[in-house]
Write a protein that holds these residues in place. Structure first.
Motif, mmCIF file in Angstrom:
data_model
loop_
_atom_site.group_PDB
_atom_site.id
_atom_site.type_symbol
_atom_site.label_atom_id
_atom_site.label_comp_id
_atom_site.label_asym_id
_atom_site.label_seq_id
_atom_site.Cartn_x
_atom_site.Cartn_y
_atom_site.Cartn_z
ATOM 1 N N ALA A 75 0.831 -1.209 0.000
ATOM 2 C CA ALA A 75 0.000 0.000 0.000
ATOM 3 C C ALA A 75 0.866 1.259 0.000
ATOM 4 O O ALA A 75 0.526 2.270 -0.619
ATOM 5 C CB ALA A 75 -0.941 -0.008 1.196
ATOM 6 N N THR A 76 1.998 1.187 0.691
ATOM 7 C CA THR A 76 2.924 2.321 0.741
ATOM 8 C C THR A 76 3.424 2.662 -0.662
ATOM 9 O O THR A 76 3.490 3.837 -1.044
ATOM 10 C CB THR A 76 4.101 2.003 1.691
ATOM 11 O OG1 THR A 76 3.562 1.784 2.995
ATOM 12 C CG2 THR A 76 5.123 3.122 1.736
ATOM 13 N N GLY A 77 3.752 1.626 -1.434
ATOM 14 C CA GLY A 77 4.197 1.842 -2.818
ATOM 15 C C GLY A 77 3.102 2.435 -3.679
ATOM 16 O O GLY A 77 3.350 3.324 -4.495
ATOM 17 N N GLN B 24 11.683 5.517 -11.725
ATOM 18 C CA GLN B 24 10.869 6.575 -11.101
ATOM 19 C C GLN B 24 10.581 6.300 -9.634
ATOM 20 O O GLN B 24 10.021 7.139 -8.938
ATOM 21 C CB GLN B 24 9.533 6.686 -11.842
ATOM 22 C CG GLN B 24 9.666 7.144 -13.282
ATOM 23 C CD GLN B 24 8.434 6.789 -14.075
ATOM 24 O OE1 GLN B 24 8.064 5.627 -14.195
ATOM 25 N NE2 GLN B 24 7.779 7.797 -14.624
ATOM 26 N N PHE B 25 10.938 5.096 -9.191
ATOM 27 C CA PHE B 25 10.594 4.738 -7.811
ATOM 28 C C PHE B 25 11.640 3.758 -7.287
ATOM 29 O O PHE B 25 11.929 2.747 -7.922
ATOM 30 C CB PHE B 25 9.211 4.071 -7.774
ATOM 31 C CG PHE B 25 8.652 3.903 -6.385
ATOM 32 C CD1 PHE B 25 7.659 4.769 -5.925
ATOM 33 C CD2 PHE B 25 9.091 2.893 -5.545
ATOM 34 C CE1 PHE B 25 7.128 4.624 -4.646
ATOM 35 C CE2 PHE B 25 8.580 2.742 -4.267
ATOM 36 C CZ PHE B 25 7.592 3.606 -3.816
ATOM 37 N N PHE B 26 12.203 4.087 -6.133
ATOM 38 C CA PHE B 26 13.154 3.186 -5.477
ATOM 39 C C PHE B 26 12.719 3.027 -4.034
ATOM 40 O O PHE B 26 12.427 4.002 -3.347
ATOM 41 C CB PHE B 26 14.571 3.772 -5.530
ATOM 42 C CG PHE B 26 15.618 2.896 -4.879
ATOM 43 C CD1 PHE B 26 16.452 2.094 -5.653
ATOM 44 C CD2 PHE B 26 15.771 2.864 -3.495
ATOM 45 C CE1 PHE B 26 17.419 1.278 -5.058
ATOM 46 C CE2 PHE B 26 16.727 2.056 -2.898
ATOM 47 C CZ PHE B 26 17.551 1.262 -3.678
ATOM 48 N N ALA B 27 12.661 1.783 -3.579
ATOM 49 C CA ALA B 27 12.465 1.521 -2.154
ATOM 50 C C ALA B 27 13.559 0.557 -1.749
ATOM 51 O O ALA B 27 13.853 -0.388 -2.480
ATOM 52 C CB ALA B 27 11.098 0.900 -1.885
ATOM 53 N N GLY B 28 14.191 0.798 -0.612
ATOM 54 C CA GLY B 28 15.285 -0.079 -0.227
ATOM 55 C C GLY B 28 15.612 0.019 1.245
ATOM 56 O O GLY B 28 14.991 0.789 2.002
ATOM 57 N N SER B 60 9.558 -5.253 2.926
ATOM 58 C CA SER B 60 8.671 -4.138 2.587
ATOM 59 C C SER B 60 9.207 -3.353 1.393
ATOM 60 O O SER B 60 8.428 -2.783 0.629
ATOM 61 C CB SER B 60 8.488 -3.223 3.789
ATOM 62 O OG SER B 60 9.734 -2.906 4.355
ATOM 63 N N SER B 61 10.525 -3.348 1.208
ATOM 64 C CA SER B 61 11.092 -2.627 0.063
ATOM 65 C C SER B 61 10.585 -3.202 -1.246
ATOM 66 O O SER B 61 10.111 -2.472 -2.119
ATOM 67 C CB SER B 61 12.617 -2.706 0.087
ATOM 68 O OG SER B 61 13.119 -2.117 1.256
ATOM 69 N N ILE B 62 10.671 -4.513 -1.378
ATOM 70 C CA ILE B 62 10.226 -5.094 -2.655
ATOM 71 C C ILE B 62 8.710 -5.015 -2.780
ATOM 72 O O ILE B 62 8.185 -4.789 -3.866
ATOM 73 C CB ILE B 62 10.784 -6.518 -2.889
ATOM 74 C CG1 ILE B 62 10.398 -6.973 -4.297
ATOM 75 C CG2 ILE B 62 10.332 -7.505 -1.849
ATOM 76 C CD1 ILE B 62 11.245 -8.030 -4.887
ATOM 77 N N CYS B 63 7.982 -5.138 -1.675
ATOM 78 C CA CYS B 63 6.517 -5.006 -1.742
ATOM 79 C C CYS B 63 6.152 -3.601 -2.223
ATOM 80 O O CYS B 63 5.261 -3.431 -3.058
ATOM 81 C CB CYS B 63 5.887 -5.283 -0.386
ATOM 82 S SG CYS B 63 6.080 -6.991 0.143
ATOM 83 N N ALA B 64 6.844 -2.601 -1.700
ATOM 84 C CA ALA B 64 6.547 -1.216 -2.089
ATOM 85 C C ALA B 64 6.822 -0.991 -3.577
ATOM 86 O O ALA B 64 6.039 -0.313 -4.255
ATOM 87 C CB ALA B 64 7.364 -0.234 -1.250
ATOM 88 N N ILE B 65 7.897 -1.575 -4.097
ATOM 89 C CA ILE B 65 8.168 -1.327 -5.522
ATOM 90 C C ILE B 65 7.170 -2.072 -6.408
ATOM 91 O O ILE B 65 6.869 -1.620 -7.509
ATOM 92 C CB ILE B 65 9.641 -1.598 -5.950
ATOM 93 C CG1 ILE B 65 10.007 -3.067 -5.914
ATOM 94 C CG2 ILE B 65 10.610 -0.748 -5.144
ATOM 95 C CD1 ILE B 65 11.337 -3.372 -6.622
ATOM 96 N N LYS B 74 8.301 2.997 -13.269
ATOM 97 C CA LYS B 74 9.433 2.072 -13.354
ATOM 98 C C LYS B 74 10.080 2.011 -11.980
ATOM 99 O O LYS B 74 10.476 3.056 -11.437
ATOM 100 C CB LYS B 74 10.440 2.562 -14.385
ATOM 101 C CG LYS B 74 9.999 2.312 -15.813
ATOM 102 C CD LYS B 74 11.172 2.497 -16.763
ATOM 103 C CE LYS B 74 10.741 2.182 -18.189
ATOM 104 N NZ LYS B 74 11.864 2.320 -19.122
ATOM 105 N N ALA B 75 10.182 0.809 -11.436
ATOM 106 C CA ALA B 75 10.569 0.699 -10.029
ATOM 107 C C ALA B 75 11.702 -0.297 -9.841
ATOM 108 O O ALA B 75 11.836 -1.261 -10.592
ATOM 109 C CB ALA B 75 9.366 0.272 -9.204
#
Lengths: 271, 382
Positions: A75-77, B24-28, B60-65, B74-75
C-alpha cells in the motif's frame, strides 16, 4: 452511487462461514465509502492474506490481494506512486499484528495516508483456529488447547504508541458507529486505523464456548462501552469503543512532495 | 556536447544507468555492499520529482516497488545476499502477478551474514530458484562498468517487455571498483516504455490476456480500468481460480514466456574463440581475471578463448552448447562452488570435459588461480 454498485456481485455468495463478522465490516466499509461520495476509480484496496483479506476481491475498486502481513508495504508503494488515491487496507489480527506487525508500526510512524481496517476476531480463521497475538490470555486455539500463555496486544495502544494519528475501535454489533468511524478514518489525512472486533463463531467461538454468532455479538454489546461514558468509568474492565486518537501531524507523502519542491527551489536558485 | 567520460564507482554507475533507463521509484534498506545505490537515488529521484523511500526492511522494500510499479512507475530496489533472501516471497508474487521491476543484488560472501565486504558469486541459483514454485526469471550480469550500464538499462527494458522481475546479479568487486566509463548519450541506448492498453474507458480490460505477439499491455493501477491483482492462481481478469486448466495454462504461460525465448534473451560475449581448443566460461567480475589469463596464454601460443555470459537466466543452453562444441576442455571460472559449472555440464554433449576454476574464500579470483586449474587439466600438475 448505490451501495450495491460498489460490489462485485458475481462473486457472491462470499466464502466466509455462517455468522462470521467480516461481511458486516465489508458492508460498513462500502457504506462509509458511499457516504464519502468517492468514485470507484479513486479507491484502492490492498489486502494481505487471511479471511479478512478476501474483502478486496468482492469490492469493485482497484484491488490487490498480496502477501501475508505485507498489505501496508504494498500500500505504501501504491500511495507514494499515486498520491491522489484513497488507499485502504482491510486486514486481520494475525495478518496486521503478527507477521505484519513491523509494517504496521512503521506505517503509523511515517503517518502515511493509508487507512487500515483491522478485523480482530482474536484467531487465525483461514488456517483453522490457531491462536493469534490478539487471543486473550487463557483463551484457547488449536495451537493452545489448554489456553494461551502469552499476553495479547492492545491494537489501539500499539498504534497510538507507534504514532498513528487516527485510531478508533468498534465492533460488528455497533454498525452505525463503525460506518462513521471508517468514514472519518478514510477522510483523515495521515495513517488511520480502525479496529473492528469481529466474531468468529466457527473457531474462536467454538473453542472458547462463546456460543453462536448472536451470543458473541451480544458480548460485544455488553462488554464494551463508549469512550468517556459513565459505564466505562464504573466498569473499567469493559473494552473502550470510540475514536481514541485524532490529531494532525505532517503526513508522509505531503512531506515528500515538500522535499521535491525544496530540491526544485534549490535548482532554480542556483540556475 | 562532448563525450561524457567518468571515472566512477560500480554502485554509482548502477544508479546512473537506472536513471538513464527511467527509474521513477526506489524503495530499499541499507546493506553492504549495495548501499551507495540507495544513497545516490535518495537525492537524484526527488530532484527529478520522482520517488525514493527507505523502508523498514527488504521485505517491505520489494513489496513497495511492486505496488509502485502497478501504478505505472518504473521501479527498482537494490540489496545484497541477506536482503535478497528476505525478498524471495515477493519476487514470486511479482512473477505470479507479472509486475515489471528490477532487483539489483550486489553479491557478497555467504551463506548467512557471510563476508559482507568480500566478493562472491554464490547467489546464482538463488536468483533462479529462490522463490517457491515453478517459474522462470531473467537474470543479467556484467564484468565491467560500461557493460554494467548497458545491462542495467537492458534489465529495465526486459522487465517492461516481458512483464517480469529482472535480477541484476552484480558482485562486490564490480560494485566497489572504479574505472573509466563512457556514459552513453541520451537516446544512444533504446529505453523501452511501458506498454499500456489501448482499451478505452468503459470497455472490459483483461490484465492477464496475452496479445498475439505474446505481450500483455498494462493499465496503471488507480487509472481508468479496475481489476484485481492476486498471488493466487488467477484468470485473465486477475480473479482467483481453482480450475485445473486455468492453473495449467497460467504456469505454462509464466515459464514459457521466458524459457521459450532463452536464445533471444541470451546476452554474451566471445573473446578469441575462433580457433580456441580450450574454452573458458565466466561471468561477472571473474571474467576480468579469465580474460587476463587468456591474453597472457595467447602470447605463449596457447589456443584459448573465453565465453562471457551476461544472461545467466534463462540459461543460454543453446549458446553454451554451440560454443563448447569441438573444444578439448571447458573451464568455468566463477566465485562459488560451481553453480554455473553445473549448468554448463547439463548443456554440453561431453560434460566430463567441463572443469571448474573457482575461489570461495572472499578473495577475488586471480589469473594465477586460473593458471593452476589450466595446468591441472592440461596434465602439467599443480
Amino acid at each position: 452511487m448505490a451501495v450495491k454498485d460498489y460490489i462485485r456481485q458475481r462473486f457472491f455468495p462470499q466464502i466466509w462461514c455462517a455468522g462470521c463478522g467480516h461481511g458486516i465490516v465489508m458492508g460498513g466499509m462500502v457504506r462509509a465509502i458511499e457516504q464519502l461520495g468517492l468514485e470507484k476509480n479513486e479507491v484502492v484496496l490492498v489486502s494481505g492474506i487471511g479471511c479478512s483479506s478476501r474483502v478486496s476481491g468482492y469490492l469493485d475498486f482497484h484491488t490487490m490481494h498480496t502477501l501475508h502481513g505485507r498489505a501496508l508495504a504494498f500500500a505504501t508503494g501504491v500511495k507514494l506512486g499515486m498520491p491522489h488515491l484513497k488507499v485502504i487496507s482491510p486486514m486481520g489480527d494475525g495478518d496486521a499484528l503478527a507477521i505484519g506487525g513491523n509494517h504496521l508500526i512503521h506505517a503509523a510512524r511515517r503517518n502515511i495516508d493509508i487507512t487500515a481496517i483491522i478485523m480482530n476476531n482474536n484467531i487465525y480463521g483461514m488456517t483453522g483456529g490457531q491462536t493469534s497475538p490478539l487471543t486473550p490470555f487463557g483463551k484457547k486455539g488449536s495451537t493452545a488447547v489448554l489456553g494461551v500463555i502469552e499476553q495479547c496486544f492492545d491494537i489501539a495502544e500499539l498504534a497510538k504508541g507507534a504514532g498513528a494519528t487516527f485510531v478508533a475501535r468498534t465492533t460488528t454489533y455497533h454498525v452505525k458507529e463503525m460506518i462513521k468511524m471508517i468514514r472519518d478514518a478514510i477522510a483523515h489525512k495521515g495513517f488511520s486505523l480502525v479496529e473492528v472486533m469481529s466474531q468468529c463463531p466457527t473457531y474462536y467461538g467454538r473453542k472458547n464456548r462463546g456460543g453462536t454468532a448472536v451470543d458473541m455479538m451480544k458480548e460485544f454489546k455488553e462488554g464494551t462501552a463508549p469512550k468517556g461514558s459513565k459505564k466505562l468509568e464504573e466498569q473499567p474492565g469493559f473494552i473502550e469503543r470510540g475514536i481514541l486518537v485524532n490529531e494532525a501531524r505532517p503526513e508522509y507523502v505531503s512531506s515528500y512532495m515538500d522535499l521535491i519542491e525544496e530540491y526544485q527551489n534549490q535548482r532554480d536558485n542556483s540556475a | 556536447m562532448g563525450t561524457n567520460i567518468k571515472f566512477i564507482q560500480g554502485n554509482e554507475i548502477f544508479a546512473e544507468a537506472a536513471l538513464y533507463a527511467g527509474v521513477q521509484f526506489f524503495a530499499g534498506y541499507p546493506i553492504t555492499p549495495s548501499t551507495e545505490i540507495a544513497e545516490i537515488l535518495s537525492e537524484e529521484l526527488p530532484k527529478r520529482g520522482d520517488k525514493f523511500i527507505q523502508m523498514e526492511d527488504e521485505i517491505s522494500s520489494i513489496c513497495a516497488i511492486i505496488g509502485a510499479s502497478l501504478t505505472g512507475l518504473k521501479a527498482m530496489t537494490a540489496t545484497s545476499g541477506p536482503g535478497f533472501s528476505l525478498m524471495q516471497e515477493a519476487i514470486g508474487y511479482a512473477v505470479m502477478t507479472e509486475v515489471p521491476l528490477v532487483v539489483v543484488n550486489v553479491q557478497r560472501g555467504g551463506p548467512s551474514t557471510g563476508m559482507p565486504t568480500s566478493v562472491a558469486q554464490g547467489d546464482v541459483m538463488q536468483a533462479r530458484w529462490g522463490t517457491h514454485g515453478d517459474h522462470s526469471i531473467i537474470t543479467l550480469t556484467a564484468s565491467n562498468l560500461g557493460q554494467a550500464f548497458r545491462m542495467t538499462v537492458e534489465a529495465f527494458n526486459l522487465a517492461e517487455t516481458f512483464r517480469t522481475p529482472v535480477i541484476l546479479l552484480f558482485d562486490e568487486v564490480l560494485a566497489h571498483m572504479r574505472e573509466k566509463v563512457v556514459i552513453p548519450a541520451s537516446g544512444e541506448i533504446e529505453v523501452v516504455k511501458r506498454l499500456r492498453t489501448s482499451v478505452p474507458k468503459g470497455t472490459n480490460y483483461h490484465p492477464y490476456l496475452t496479445r498475439e505477439d505474446g505481450r500483455l499491455p498494462m493499465s496503471d493501477f488507480g487509472g481508468i480500468h479496475r481489476y484485481n491483482v492476486t498471488g493466487l492462481v488467477h484468470d485473465m481478469w486477475g480473479f482467483p481460480s481453482t480450475d485445473p486448466k486455468v492453473a495449467y495454462d497460467l504456469l505454462h504461460h509464466l515459464v514459457d514466456k521466458l524459457e521459450n525465448q532463452a536464445e533471444l534473451l541470451a546476452r554474451y560475449k566471445t573473446y578469441y574463440t575462433k580457433d580456441a581448443e580450450i574454452l573458458l566460461i565466466s561471468y561477472g567480475s571473474s571474467t576480468r581475471s579469465a580474460l587476463h589469463r587468456i591474453e597472457a596464454r595467447r602470447k605463449r601460443g596457447l589456443k584459448i578463448g573465453l565465453l562471457e555470459l551476461q544472461t545467466l537466466w534463462p540459461f543460454p543452453r543453446q549458446t553454451v552448447r554451440r560454443e563448447c562444441e569441438g573444444r578439448s576442455h571447458i573451464l568455468v571460472v566463477e566465485m562459488d562452488m560451481g553453480q554455473i559449472c553445473q549448468e554448463v555440464k547439463k548443456a554440453v554433449s561431453e560434460p566430463d570435459r567441463v572443469f571448474l576454476a573457482n575461489r570461495i574464500d572472499g578473495n577475488f579470483i586471480s589469473p594465477v588461480d586460473i593458471l593452476r586449474a589450466l595446468n591441472m587439466i592440461q596434465g602439467k600438475g599443480v
